[in-house]
Scaffold this motif. Structure first.
Motif, PDB file in Angstrom:
ATOM      1  N   PHE A  26       0.816  -1.202   0.000  1.00 43.57           N
ATOM      2  CA  PHE A  26       0.000   0.000   0.000  1.00 43.57           C
ATOM      3  C   PHE A  26       0.859   1.266   0.000  1.00 43.57           C
ATOM      4  O   PHE A  26       0.628   2.185  -0.771  1.00 43.57           O
ATOM      5  CB  PHE A  26      -0.961   0.015   1.193  1.00 43.57           C
ATOM      6  N   TYR A  27       1.853   1.317   0.872  1.00 37.43           N
ATOM      7  CA  TYR A  27       2.702   2.508   0.934  1.00 37.43           C
ATOM      8  C   TYR A  27       3.517   2.674  -0.344  1.00 37.43           C
ATOM      9  O   TYR A  27       3.743   3.796  -0.794  1.00 37.43           O
ATOM     10  CB  TYR A  27       3.616   2.467   2.162  1.00 37.43           C
ATOM     11  N   LEU A  29       2.559   1.781  -3.374  1.00 39.57           N
ATOM     12  CA  LEU A  29       1.611   2.308  -4.357  1.00 39.57           C
ATOM     13  C   LEU A  29       1.327   3.786  -4.094  1.00 39.57           C
ATOM     14  O   LEU A  29       1.373   4.615  -5.010  1.00 39.57           O
ATOM     15  CB  LEU A  29       0.309   1.502  -4.313  1.00 39.57           C
ATOM     16  N   ALA A  30       1.056   4.144  -2.840  1.00 39.78           N
ATOM     17  CA  ALA A  30       0.753   5.532  -2.504  1.00 39.78           C
ATOM     18  C   ALA A  30       1.943   6.443  -2.808  1.00 39.78           C
ATOM     19  O   ALA A  30       1.776   7.544  -3.336  1.00 39.78           O
ATOM     20  CB  ALA A  30       0.363   5.645  -1.034  1.00 39.78           C
ATOM     21  N   LYS A  33       2.350   7.731  -6.397  1.00 39.32           N
ATOM     22  CA  LYS A  33       1.335   8.628  -6.949  1.00 39.32           C
ATOM     23  C   LYS A  33       1.637  10.076  -6.594  1.00 39.32           C
ATOM     24  O   LYS A  33       1.727  10.443  -5.422  1.00 39.32           O
ATOM     25  CB  LYS A  33      -0.061   8.253  -6.439  1.00 39.32           C
ATOM     26  N   VAL A  36      -0.599  12.014  -3.958  1.00 40.99           N
ATOM     27  CA  VAL A  36      -0.614  11.650  -2.540  1.00 40.99           C
ATOM     28  C   VAL A  36       0.433  12.479  -1.810  1.00 40.99           C
ATOM     29  O   VAL A  36       1.613  12.439  -2.138  1.00 40.99           O
ATOM     30  CB  VAL A  36      -0.343  10.146  -2.331  1.00 40.99           C
ATOM     31  N   ILE A  39      -0.152  10.179   4.425  1.00 41.11           N
ATOM     32  CA  ILE A  39      -0.988   9.052   4.831  1.00 41.11           C
ATOM     33  C   ILE A  39      -1.069   9.097   6.353  1.00 41.11           C
ATOM     34  O   ILE A  39      -0.068   9.323   7.023  1.00 41.11           O
ATOM     35  CB  ILE A  39      -0.390   7.703   4.384  1.00 41.11           C
TER      36      ILE A  39
END
Length: 142
Positions: A26-27, A29-30, A33, A36, A39
């Motif tokens: 998840f991190y 992928l974030a 981007k 972003v 988080i």
């Protein structure tokens, strides 16, 4: 009842190894981007987490595998290095946005300080060292 039914399923039963894999993926992928900026991880330890076993730390505040997965990613996203100026007195660095501690040595004089690099932007700083005076400034318009 989280304890009775488990915390969920993400291609296998949810456990500490699955949580670490999820954090890593998840991190990653974030971070890839551009849109972003941040988080939020809600509840750092399992004791106070509203999601059963959802913390990066266990109930005794010991790091879980997810904590180490995130720590290792952040370490990998940290820019470090050194360089020498060219004939024009310039050096180019490429790195992630953030604060950079820099040390410049020229003709026996040393300047140490911090410059800020903005994410997804080019920037240029000029460092002028003369006697006991050092001037650092960002070029206008950048």
């Amino acid at each position: 009842d989280w304890e009775a039914y488990g915390t969920g399923w993400w291609h296998r039963h949810w456990d500490e190894a699955t949580q670490a894999e999820y954090v890593h993926d998840f991190y990653t992928l974030a971070f890839s981007k551009e849109c972003v900026e941040a988080i939020t991880w809600w509840c750092i330890n399992d004791n106070d987490s509203f999601v059963y076993t959802g913390g990066l730390l266990d109930e005794e505040n010991n790091p879980k595998p997810a904590y180490f997965a995130l720590r290792d990613l952040i370490t990998g996203w940290t820019t470090a290095g050194q360089g020498e100026t060219d004939a024009a007195g310039q050096v180019t660095i490429r790195g992630y946005g953030g604060e950079y501690k820099m040390t410049v040595t020229h003709d026996g004089q040393t300047w140490s300080g911090t410059v800020h690099v903005w994410e997804q932007q080019e920037g240029e700083y000029v460092i002028q060292m003369s006697g006991d005076v050092t001037i650092i400034k960002k070029r206008p318009g950048l």
